[in-house]
Design an enzyme around this catalytic site. Structure first.
Site, PDB file in Angstrom:
ATOM      1  N   GLY A  45       0.667  -1.203  -0.228  1.00  0.00           N
ATOM      2  CA  GLY A  45       0.510  -0.078  -0.305  1.00  0.00           C
ATOM      3  C   GLY A  45       0.763   1.250   0.169  1.00  0.00           C
ATOM      4  CD  GLN A  50       3.424   6.226   2.641  1.00  0.00           C
ATOM      5  OE1 GLN A  50       2.299   5.316   1.457  1.00  0.00           O
ATOM      6  NE2 GLN A  50       4.106   5.267   3.011  1.00  0.00           N
ATOM      7  CB  CYS A  92       5.399   2.395   6.946  1.00  0.00           C
ATOM      8  SG  CYS A  92       4.710   3.821   6.201  1.00  0.00           S
ATOM      9  CG  LEU A  93       6.698   0.993   1.461  1.00  0.00           C
ATOM     10  CD1 LEU A  93       5.873   1.322   0.003  1.00  0.00           C
ATOM     11  CD2 LEU A  93       7.788  -0.314   1.356  1.00  0.00           C
ATOM     12  CG  HIS A 134      -0.620   1.092   7.571  1.00  0.00           C
ATOM     13  ND1 HIS A 134      -0.034   0.407   7.515  1.00  0.00           N
ATOM     14  CD2 HIS A 134       0.005   1.468   6.508  1.00  0.00           C
ATOM     15  CE1 HIS A 134       1.555   1.376   7.657  1.00  0.00           C
ATOM     16  NE2 HIS A 134       1.175   2.172   6.856  1.00  0.00           N
ATOM     17  CD  GLU A 135      -1.063   2.210   2.752  1.00  0.00           C
ATOM     18  OE1 GLU A 135      -1.264   3.446   2.833  1.00  0.00           O
ATOM     19  OE2 GLU A 135      -0.298   1.427   3.044  1.00  0.00           O
ATOM     20  CG  HIS A 138       0.685   7.139   5.040  1.00  0.00           C
ATOM     21  ND1 HIS A 138       1.370   7.419   5.738  1.00  0.00           N
ATOM     22  CD2 HIS A 138       0.703   5.875   5.295  1.00  0.00           C
ATOM     23  CE1 HIS A 138       2.266   6.347   5.330  1.00  0.00           C
ATOM     24  NE2 HIS A 138       1.149   5.493   5.789  1.00  0.00           N
TER      25      HIS A 138
HETATM   26 NI    NI Z   1       2.787   3.118   5.604  1.00  0.00          NI
END
Ligand code: NI
Length: 171
Positions: A45, A50, A92-93, A134-135, A138
């Site tokens: 995701g 991000q 998480c990236l 989660h997304e 963000h």
């Molecule tokens: Ni993330």
């Protein structure tokens, strides 16, 4: 195009994103870049902030281990119903080399627009439900580490500072 992913503690990750007003070429290009960046990472995701774009757009694909990709594009996503409890390990990236268990809802119903501008309802459970939560976090400037207990969060922050200092020490 693959874009650079911002990482903790970049303050851009803490900003709230604005709703998309019109789905135009810029948004279509943004979504393509987000998908390219997510698959390249690889991740399951990615949210627009991000990559430094503060618009309410997320992409998710939890089919990582299956043969055919199953990309979900959600524009202006909103959780309209949530139930049950989950406590799974997340990464998480934007928070490389760190994972921790996070309390989430086990099932969510999400409404939003797809890339064609159609209103969509996604009923998600298991990994997909966690990915949506989660997304969407963000988009409100919230990282999964913000959900940790004060003690765990303190340990995470110390570790992040140590890593940042040791990186600075390298040529
Ligand atoms: Ni993330």
């Amino acid at each position: 195009m693959i874009r650079a992913i911002l990482t903790y503690p970049n303050p851009e990750l803490k900003k709230k994103s604005a709703p998309v007003v019109v789905i135009n070429d810029a948004i279509r290009e943004l979504v393509q870049d987000m998908a390219d960046t997510m698959y390249h990472a690889p991740g399951i995701g990615l949210a627009a902030p991000q990559i430094g774009v503060h618009q309410r757009v997320i992409v998710i694909d939890v089919s990582a281990h299956e043969e055919t990709p199953d990309l979900i594009v959600a524009i202006n996503p909103v959780i309209v119903h949530a139930e049950g409890e989950a406590y799974e390990e997340e990464g998480c990236l934007s928070v490389p080399k760190y994972a921790a268990n996070v309390r989430r809802h086990a099932r969510v119903v999400v409404k939003g627009l797809d890339l064609a501008g159609n209103e969509r309802t996604w009923r998600a459970e298991e990994l997909l439900a966690i990915a949506f939560q989660h997304e969407i976090d963000h988009l409100d400037g919230i990282l999964f580490v913000d959900h940790l207990s004060p003690l765990k969060r303190d340990l995470f922050q110390r570790r992040a500072r140590r890593m940042a200092e040791s990186n600075e020490g390298c040529p």
